[in-house]
Design an enzyme around this catalytic site. Structure first.
Site, mmCIF file in Angstrom:
data_model
loop_
_atom_site.group_PDB
_atom_site.id
_atom_site.type_symbol
_atom_site.label_atom_id
_atom_site.label_comp_id
_atom_site.label_asym_id
_atom_site.label_seq_id
_atom_site.Cartn_x
_atom_site.Cartn_y
_atom_site.Cartn_z
ATOM 1 N N LYS A 142 -9.184 -2.089 -20.920
ATOM 2 C CA LYS A 142 -9.192 -0.638 -21.810
ATOM 3 C C LYS A 142 -10.514 -0.801 -22.650
ATOM 4 C CE LYS A 142 -4.445 0.711 -21.764
ATOM 5 N NZ LYS A 142 -4.463 2.058 -21.190
ATOM 6 N N HIS A 161 0.834 -7.326 -22.616
ATOM 7 C CA HIS A 161 -0.320 -6.482 -23.195
ATOM 8 C C HIS A 161 -0.486 -6.609 -24.482
ATOM 9 C CE1 HIS A 161 0.107 -4.458 -19.317
ATOM 10 N NE2 HIS A 161 1.076 -3.868 -19.742
ATOM 11 N N ALA A 210 -0.267 1.306 -5.836
ATOM 12 C CA ALA A 210 -1.210 1.635 -4.875
ATOM 13 C C ALA A 210 -1.778 3.080 -5.032
ATOM 14 C CB ALA A 210 -0.814 0.883 -3.529
ATOM 15 N N ASP A 254 3.827 3.151 -5.499
ATOM 16 C CA ASP A 254 3.457 3.908 -6.412
ATOM 17 C C ASP A 254 2.132 3.515 -7.053
ATOM 18 O OD1 ASP A 254 4.473 5.762 -8.359
ATOM 19 O OD2 ASP A 254 4.471 4.219 -9.896
ATOM 20 N N LEU A 289 -6.471 -5.462 -20.764
ATOM 21 C CA LEU A 289 -8.022 -6.172 -21.062
ATOM 22 C C LEU A 289 -8.989 -5.350 -20.447
ATOM 23 C CD1 LEU A 289 -6.927 -9.783 -20.119
ATOM 24 C CD2 LEU A 289 -7.400 -8.748 -22.580
ATOM 25 N N ALA A 302 1.017 -1.320 0.139
ATOM 26 C CA ALA A 302 0.160 0.109 0.150
ATOM 27 C C ALA A 302 0.806 1.268 0.032
ATOM 28 C CB ALA A 302 -0.881 0.039 1.242
HETATM 29 P P1 NDP Z 1 6.839 -0.728 -5.785
HETATM 30 O O1 NDP Z 1 8.456 -0.906 -6.186
HETATM 31 O O2 NDP Z 1 6.560 0.705 -5.279
HETATM 32 O O3 NDP Z 1 6.518 -1.747 -4.598
HETATM 33 C C1 NDP Z 1 5.365 -1.538 -3.966
HETATM 34 C C2 NDP Z 1 5.479 -1.680 -2.444
HETATM 35 O O4 NDP Z 1 6.064 -3.251 -2.193
HETATM 36 C C3 NDP Z 1 6.587 -0.962 -1.946
HETATM 37 O O5 NDP Z 1 6.021 0.403 -1.327
HETATM 38 C C4 NDP Z 1 7.344 -1.618 -0.879
HETATM 39 O O6 NDP Z 1 6.522 -1.508 0.266
HETATM 40 C C5 NDP Z 1 7.282 -3.007 -1.070
HETATM 41 N N1 NDP Z 1 8.229 -3.566 -1.783
HETATM 42 C C6 NDP Z 1 9.082 -3.188 -2.867
HETATM 43 N N2 NDP Z 1 10.071 -4.005 -3.108
HETATM 44 C C7 NDP Z 1 10.006 -5.000 -2.308
HETATM 45 C C8 NDP Z 1 10.997 -5.993 -1.968
HETATM 46 N N3 NDP Z 1 12.052 -6.348 -2.555
HETATM 47 N N4 NDP Z 1 10.476 -6.896 -1.043
HETATM 48 C C9 NDP Z 1 9.410 -6.665 -0.458
HETATM 49 N N5 NDP Z 1 8.488 -5.721 -0.366
HETATM 50 C C10 NDP Z 1 9.110 -4.792 -1.332
HETATM 51 O O7 NDP Z 1 6.017 -1.222 -6.954
HETATM 52 P P2 NDP Z 1 4.578 -0.564 -7.707
HETATM 53 O O8 NDP Z 1 3.828 0.146 -6.773
HETATM 54 O O9 NDP Z 1 5.291 0.264 -8.830
HETATM 55 O O10 NDP Z 1 4.228 -1.798 -8.495
HETATM 56 C C11 NDP Z 1 3.675 -2.952 -7.644
HETATM 57 C C12 NDP Z 1 3.568 -4.072 -8.424
HETATM 58 O O11 NDP Z 1 2.769 -3.741 -9.562
HETATM 59 C C13 NDP Z 1 4.939 -4.476 -9.099
HETATM 60 O O12 NDP Z 1 4.943 -5.796 -8.974
HETATM 61 C C14 NDP Z 1 4.954 -3.947 -10.356
HETATM 62 O O13 NDP Z 1 5.878 -4.525 -11.447
HETATM 63 C C15 NDP Z 1 3.664 -3.911 -10.818
HETATM 64 N N6 NDP Z 1 3.189 -3.042 -11.882
HETATM 65 C C16 NDP Z 1 3.433 -1.502 -11.526
HETATM 66 C C17 NDP Z 1 3.013 -0.583 -12.395
HETATM 67 C C18 NDP Z 1 3.074 0.696 -12.133
HETATM 68 O O14 NDP Z 1 2.712 1.486 -13.055
HETATM 69 N N7 NDP Z 1 3.610 1.207 -10.903
HETATM 70 C C19 NDP Z 1 2.345 -1.162 -13.764
HETATM 71 C C20 NDP Z 1 2.046 -2.445 -13.811
HETATM 72 C C21 NDP Z 1 2.561 -3.324 -12.993
HETATM 73 P P3 NDP Z 1 7.163 -1.739 1.818
HETATM 74 O O15 NDP Z 1 8.536 -1.451 1.699
HETATM 75 O O16 NDP Z 1 6.406 -0.379 2.533
HETATM 76 O O17 NDP Z 1 6.702 -2.718 2.021
HETATM 77 C C1 BG6 Z 2 2.831 -0.897 -17.836
HETATM 78 C C2 BG6 Z 2 4.196 -1.046 -18.148
HETATM 79 O O1 BG6 Z 2 2.483 -2.095 -17.823
HETATM 80 O O2 BG6 Z 2 2.116 -0.476 -18.950
HETATM 81 C C3 BG6 Z 2 4.672 0.386 -18.251
HETATM 82 O O3 BG6 Z 2 5.021 -1.668 -17.247
HETATM 83 C C4 BG6 Z 2 4.001 1.113 -19.089
HETATM 84 O O4 BG6 Z 2 6.052 0.473 -18.791
HETATM 85 C C5 BG6 Z 2 2.404 0.824 -19.019
HETATM 86 O O5 BG6 Z 2 4.119 2.496 -19.201
HETATM 87 C C6 BG6 Z 2 1.597 1.634 -20.019
HETATM 88 O O6 BG6 Z 2 0.172 1.581 -19.679
HETATM 89 P P1 BG6 Z 2 -0.866 2.718 -20.380
HETATM 90 O O7 BG6 Z 2 -2.284 2.058 -19.936
HETATM 91 O O8 BG6 Z 2 -0.549 3.820 -20.192
HETATM 92 O O9 BG6 Z 2 -0.612 2.414 -21.774
#
Ligand code: NDP
Ligand code: BG6
Length: 501
Positions: free
Chosen positions: A200, A258, A45, A43, A198, A40
């Site tokens: 969109k 995607h 979340a 990014d 899926l 939570a």
């Molecule tokens: P983050 O890297 O910000 O990770 C989310 C939270 O997970 C962090 O705030 C941290 O919380 C915890 N975390 C990070 N790294 C670790 C670790 N190595 N071990 C345990 N906990 C960890 O990721 P995002 O929020 O960007 O994305 C979450 C998931 O969604 C990822 O798997 C990402 O690949 C996927 N995703 C993200 C997208 C995006 O636009 N951001 C798009 C599509 C998929 P804390 O340390 O407080 O526990």
């Molecule tokens: C995510 C990728 O799955 O999709 C990102 O990890 C990419 O790299 C994003 O920017 C694109 O999504 P959208 O909805 O903006 O086309």
């Protein structure tokens, strides 16, 4: 003859009011609901999950009794957490009320059973019969341990469903391992692997477009189609996610998931019904498409990396990760024999665009009927920005000329349906989370789909990595490395671009 309903009496298509009326009569909507967001503090979340839940809330799509518990390792006071999440919510009157339903619990890790027992206590205190949705907004490396900890600590009646974010592994073997370790705790029916493409509008539209229009359903095969081009372009680079991106690259980040999901919906055979009850048929038909695709050949790809990619401090100085890829594949079924599917994705390009181009074969006889060349017809489905469908159609050049000139027959979603606000055109995550709450799994990725998609890309990815293949460097803000000649060789003839005014 069936009379047409006058426009003023037509319900606005898929309006929020309409869906709220349907959903609020479903059983789950009367039951208490707890949503637990793991990661939570992250990014995704803050930027996607909470805003989507807020959107469901303001549309009356969440049950009356609901609670959202954020869980992560970072210590935060509830005020700080609500302040952080609140930054990404629109300034609606409902915002404070929504945030009051949001709690935050932190623990040592995602295997911290004591902390998860605290989460369970919060759930039980709220309602021992609540339905439970766990959203894994965490790196995939923590999926298995999180699932096991939930299994060991969370109790109570009501269903328990888990939403998983990509990446689901980085090749076939790691994907299988991940699937097996998740299966130790939860069965496939409880797992919803999200691919936000899926959700969109225009991707959800594909089946309606294909199967409810005679002129598309009759033309949708190798007899009429010359080539299919799927494009994803972003005008910015890794944007602070260089560390993640460098381990994955554009093929894993965009194409394997995607674009392949979109390809499946274009190429699959028709299901009997489109509603939730046929969900597994849709997914089975999608798997059949993937099974008919051979592993991608190294000769059929073009790789690129944008200039300056390695300046990101989280990217190694000698990184060979691709930020652009164009490739060709074939779907070896009677419907698609010989039709090239060309997939193209890149970052730091000249524009933001995701679209599908179905290019039809040359009209028979046109080459000797007209003096000037007759461009091919093309159906363009623009996923973003500004959703639209248009058909590149030849018309007579106005005036004295009788030569063909290309024009467009167009449906612009903004002007036709007013689809620019989040009520008429909800975000992909909002739609998909609602589908999970309703127990409809058709829009999520089944484990065999995932494995087949990895099978297609794994040998290629391993070779690129083993041989440290250096992608062609391209300047930022361009169309990527030169690829038009190759794409034409593959069978797609570039038409003039439609310019929006
Ligand atoms: P983050 O890297 O910000 O990770 C989310 C939270 O997970 C962090 O705030 C941290 O919380 C915890 N975390 C990070 N790294 C670790 C670790 N190595 N071990 C345990 N906990 C960890 O990721 P995002 O929020 O960007 O994305 C979450 C998931 O969604 C990822 O798997 C990402 O690949 C996927 N995703 C993200 C997208 C995006 O636009 N951001 C798009 C599509 C998929 P804390 O340390 O407080 O526990
Ligand atoms: C995510 C990728 O799955 O999709 C990102 O990890 C990419 O790299 C994003 O920017 C694109 O999504 P959208 O909805 O903006 O086309």
């Amino acid at each position: 003859l069936r009379p047409r309903t006058p426009p003023s009496e037509r319900a606005s298509p898929g309006s929020t009011d309409e869906i709220t009326a349907v959903v609020s009569s479903e059983d789950w909507h009367f039951a208490p609901l707890v949503i637990v967001i793991l990661g939570a503090s992250g990014d995704l979340a803050a930027k996607k999950t909470y805003p989507s839940l807020f959107s469901l809330y303001t549309s009356g799509l969440l049950p009356k009794q609901f609670k959202i518990i954020g869980y992560a390792r970072s210590p935060k006071t509830i005020e700080a957490f609500r302040g952080h999440v609140g930054k990404y919510l629109s300034n609606d009157n409902d915002k404070l009320r929504f945030l009051q339903n949001c709690e935050y619990i932190n623990g040592q890790s995602y295997g911290d059973e004591d902390a998860f027992r605290t989460v369970n206590e919060a759930i039980q205190n709220f309602s021992p019969v609540a339905n439970k949705l766990f959203y894994f907004a965490i790196p995939a490396s923590t999926f298995a341990v999180s699932a096991k900890t939930i299994k060991n600590t969370v109790s109570g009646e009501g269903w328990l469903r888990i939403i998983l974010e990509k990446p689901f592994g980085h090749d076939l073997e790691s994907c299988r391992k991940l699937t097996e370790s998740l299966a130790e705790s939860y069965n496939e029916e409880s797992l919803y692997r999200i691919d936000h493409y899926l959700g969109k509008e225009m991707v959800q539209n594909l089946m309606t477009l294909r199967f409810s229009n005679l002129y598309f359903s009759r033309l949708w095969d190798t007899q009429s189609i010359a080539a299919v081009l799927l494009t994803f372009k972003e005008p910015f680079g890794t944007d602070g996610r260089g560390g993640y991106f460098d381990k994955y690259g554009i093929i894993r980040d965009i194409i394997q998931n995607h674009l392949m999901q979109v390809l499946c919906l274009i190429a699959m055979e028709p299901p009997v019904k489109l509603d939730g009850s046929s969900s597994d048929q849709i997914r089975t038909n999608k798997v059949n498409v993937l099974k008919a695709i051979e592993a991608i050949k190294f000769e059929d790809i073009i790789l690129g990396q944008y200039e300056g990619y390695r300046d990101d401090p989280t990217v190694p100085d000698d990184s060979t990760t691709s930020t652009f890829c164009a490739l060709k594949l074939h779907v070896n079924t009677p419907r698609w024999e010989g039709v090239p599917f060309i997939l193209k994705a890149g970052k730091a390009l000249d524009e933001r665009k995701a679209e599908i181009r179905i290019q039809f074969k040359d009209a028979p006889g046109a080459s000797f009927m007209f003096d000037s060349p007759c461009p091919r017809n093309e159906l363009v489905i623009r996923l973003q920005p500004r959703e639209a469908i248009y058909i590149k159609t030849n018309v007579k050049t106005p005036g004295f000329s009788s030569q063909p000139v290309q024009s467009e027959l167009e449906v612009d979603y903004n002007t036709r349906f007013g689809a620019s606000d989040s009520k008429t055109n909800p975000d992909a995550y909002t739609r998909l989370i609602l589908e999970v709450l309703r127990g409809r799994s058709a829009g999520f990725v089944r484990k065999d789909e995932l494995e087949e998609a990895w099978r297609i890309f794994t040998p290629l990815l391993h070779r690129i990595e083993r041989e440290k293949v250096m992608p062609q460097i391209y300047p930022q803000g361009t169309r990527g490395p030169e690829h038009d000649v190759k794409v034409e060789e593959w069978g797609y003839l570039r038409n003039s671009e439609y310019v929006y005014y």
